[in-house]
Motif scaffolding. Structure first.
Motif, PDB file in Angstrom:
ATOM      1  N   ILE A 263       0.816  -1.207   0.000  1.00 16.25           N
ATOM      2  CA  ILE A 263       0.000   0.000   0.000  1.00 16.25           C
ATOM      3  C   ILE A 263       0.853   1.263   0.000  1.00 16.25           C
ATOM      4  N   ASP A 264       2.112   1.154   0.458  1.00 13.13           N
ATOM      5  CA  ASP A 264       2.980   2.327   0.476  1.00 13.13           C
ATOM      6  C   ASP A 264       3.260   2.861  -0.930  1.00 13.13           C
ATOM      7  N   ASN A 265       3.136   2.002  -1.937  1.00 16.25           N
ATOM      8  CA  ASN A 265       3.322   2.458  -3.318  1.00 16.25           C
ATOM      9  C   ASN A 265       2.271   3.490  -3.719  1.00 16.25           C
ATOM     10  N   TYR A 266       1.130   3.480  -3.032  1.00 22.25           N
ATOM     11  CA  TYR A 266      -0.007   4.292  -3.459  1.00 22.25           C
ATOM     12  C   TYR A 266      -0.339   5.427  -2.491  1.00 22.25           C
ATOM     13  N   ARG A 267       0.320   5.433  -1.331  1.00 19.59           N
ATOM     14  CA  ARG A 267       0.108   6.542  -0.403  1.00 19.59           C
ATOM     15  C   ARG A 267       0.824   7.782  -0.912  1.00 19.59           C
TER      16      ARG A 267
END
Length: 673
Positions: A263-267
């Protein structure tokens, strides 16, 4: 004039807010708050997320990057207690300069009998851990944290490396007030790229600063024989470019959404890359730091802990020569060598792109990190006459790098090139993996194949074959509504590997109890085939009975024909989604159900056929029914040809699953004759 006034006003407001935020000083209202005012589902929230990154000049060490952090977190629920542990990872190599953590202070605040209490962090609450030969971690455990607590922490990270850490705008919990200030001297040029789907427009300004240079000289006094030491000081002015990111009430981007990948790719956030330096004004030169993935790969290949290790062969020559002397083709060679490495050297669960103790020592001791194991595998395959190369990758946890950087890689696998542009991917760290079935952690879009002499090319890591699950269910209903049945499940590819990873170490009795509990059945006979035969599909067979699948009302029986195989709930519940769906691999689930109805009953109604598809050949769902005398046959298939689905298709996918759930849970109605 108006622009200057506006800029001054914005800076004044920012500085005013900074003055109002004092470490260790919290309000009673912060403690009394029981739920987040804008997100009632939040387990915790950042009340303050503040950082300032700036450069300081030291005449002995040059410019260093200093980042001051201040975080204040409100704990709302028991689940929010996870935030009572803070992990600070920093660069600390065994050899060379290290980053430093200083000025670390923290408090826990609670409301007890209407009064605010505080507990200061002590040294015993701070633990130092060496993660690997390059990185360490300070683990901070806040004292006396419970539901309702507010925790407050500040620390400073000093780095001798000109690296500005990524500024993240979004987290897994809401942020009430975020402020981030970056001050970059004119001597440095950084590329900046936004990441994710939440952006903050910065306020940009400039500030004049200076460097003080001290020097001393020694000269002989003309009138005396003594030597005179003179001290001189000079100041060099420079401009510091300041960017201020400030925002209130930032929504969370939680990692509990299904099929999120990392999910860090999209935050939302902003990433910095050093592009170049220009020190002409202070007596230095100009240097360009921008690079390409090709240059990054060559640097890694030329390292003594990568390329040199790949070339070593003496330690395994005799073993591999004996192993493959009777093989008849390349496929047999690959399979034998792959299995040999998996059984010979066990993975110590360390990631990385370099060897630590070296392939020879890892081979001798029987344990090694991912690079040692898969470089060893690649070298053996080459020795056997195969066209094999290592592939640098980034695991899902490591994310996707936006800039060419060595930190963009943290894992190594092996690739064997075959005729007609075909290839095989291998990872010998996973003992239950098979040819072209990589562990889930590695399925992160693309890798980079390192060719001989350090050249490179991109390689897709997405599996080309479906992860298959085939379910065959034969059930017979008696007049009392009890069901007796046979259930056979066959799993191939990643589906088989995942099953083995989850169940191979379980006792058969425990597995039977688990299935009985999950499916609300009683198992009379249970068999699993090919648990250890990795090249064959997993086959699980169950003979079972169940009393709670039929609902009887007014001489009618109601039955959901897929029983425990039906998808009963739509996994996609959010109203909108601004990041992709990541299945990890293409997959297919097939269902074949045969139902024998009891004597004295006939079919009153049966689910109708349905066939629906997703755009761009992403996937489809088919459902067919056939009634023949006292038998009902159901066949169904769900298939996704793409492992990644763009967010613009989310609404369509959500509707697709809604229809799938409705159809798979639709009931057959039997009426008494």
């Amino acid at each position: 004039m108006k622009k200057a006034l506006l800029l001054f006003t914005l800076i004044f407001i920012y500085n005013l807010n900074a003055q109002e935020i004092k470490f260790g000083k919290i309000s009673k209202e912060e403690l009394e708050e029981s739920i987040h005012p804008l997100d009632s589902t939040a387990d915790a929230a950042y009340l303050i997320k503040d950082r300032r990154t700036y450069f300081e000049f030291d005449q002995n060490n040059g410019f260093q990057v200093i980042t001051d952090y201040h975080e204040r977190i409100k704990i709302y629920t028991k689940e929010g207690l996870d935030y009572a542990t803070k992990k600070i990872i920093y660069y600390k190599p065994e050899i060379g300069e290290a980053e430093k953590i200083t000025y670390l202070k923290a408090y826990t605040f609670n409301l007890e009998n209407g009064k605010t209490t505080e507990q200061k962090l002590s040294k015993k609450d701070i633990f130092e851990e060496q993660l690997n030969k390059y990185r360490s971690q300070k683990k901070v455990t806040f004292p006396n944290v419970k539901e309702g607590s507010v925790i407050d922490i500040r620390y400073t990270l000093t780095s001798p490396y000109w690296d500005i850490k990524t500024i993240n705008f979004q987290y897994g919990i809401p942020v009430k007030q975020l402020s981030a200030q970056v001050e970059i001297p004119e001597y440095f040029s950084f590329n900046q790229r936004l990441k994710g789907y939440y952006h903050i427009t910065p306020t940009n300004t400039k500030k004049h600063k200076n460097i003080t240079l001290n020097s001393k000289s020694r000269s002989k006094d003309p009138g005396f024989s003594s030597v005179v030491t003179s001290f001189n000081s000079s100041k060099i002015e420079y401009t510091s470019n300041i960017s201020i990111f400030s925002q209130s009430n930032i929504p969370s981007l939680k990692d509990n959404e299904p099929y999120s990948g990392n999910i860090d790719n999209y935050r939302g956030g902003i990433v910095f890359e050093l592009a170049g330096t220009n020190f002409i004004k202070i007596g230095g030169g100009v240097k360009n730091y921008s690079t390409s993935w090709e240059n990054v790969c060559k640097t890694i290949y030329n390292s003594s802990e990568f390329g040199n290790e790949l070339e070593k062969t003496n330690y395994f020559k005799d073993d591999i020569t004996n192993l493959i002397k009777t093989t008849k083709n390349d496929v047999d060679k690959i399979a034998l060598i792959f299995q040999f490495v998996k059984s010979k050297v066990k993975w110590n669960e360390y990631y990385g792109k370099f060897t630590e103790k070296g392939v020879k020592k890892a081979y001798k001791e029987g344990t090694g990190n991912v690079t040692e194991i898969n470089l060893m595998l690649t070298s053996m395959l080459r020795y056997a006459g195969l066209d094999a190369n290592p592939v640098l990758t980034s695991t899902k946890d490591n994310g996707i790098s936006l800039f060419p950087t060595r930190e963009g890689f943290n894992y190594v696998i092996s690739k064997v090139n075959l005729p007609n542009n075909k290839y095989i991917l291998l990872d010998a760290t996973e003992t239950l993996s098979t040819i072209n079935t990589l562990p889930f952690r590695t399925l992160n879009w693309y890798g980079t194949e390192i060719l001989k002499k350090g050249n490179s090319k991109r390689v897709s890591l997405i599996p080309s074959t479906l992860a298959e699950e085939n379910n065959i269910l034969h059930i017979k209903i008696d007049e009392s509504g009890e069901i007796n049945g046979m259930f056979r499940k066959s799993l191939k590819g990643h589906s088989a590997m995942f099953y083995r990873q989850k169940n191979n170490l379980k006792k058969e009795e425990d597995l039977i109890n688990l299935i009985e509990s999950q499916h609300n059945i009683e198992i009379e006979d249970f068999k699993i085939l090919n648990k250890e035969s990795l090249s064959k599909p997993i086959i699980q067979s169950i003979k079972f009975s169940g009393e709670d699948f039929i609902e009887e009302i007014n001489n009618k029986m109601y039955l959901s024909p897929l029983l425990f195989l039906a998808t009963k709930e739509n996994p996609f519940k959010s109203e909108e989604r601004n990041f992709p769906i990541d299945f990890g691999m293409p997959w297919q689930d097939q269902f074949s159900v045969s139902i024998t109805i009891p004597n004295g009953y006939s079919v009153d109604s049966c689910p109708k056929e349905l066939a629906i598809g997703l755009p761009e050949n992403i996937g489809f769902f088919k459902y067919k029914t056939l009634v023949q005398e006292n038998k009902i046959k159901i066949s169904s298939v769900v298939q996704f040809n793409s492992s990644f689905i763009a967010p613009q298709h989310y609404e369509t996918l959500k509707g697709f699953y809604k229809k799938l759930v409705e159809k798979q849970t639709e009931k057959i109605i039997l009426v008494k004759i």
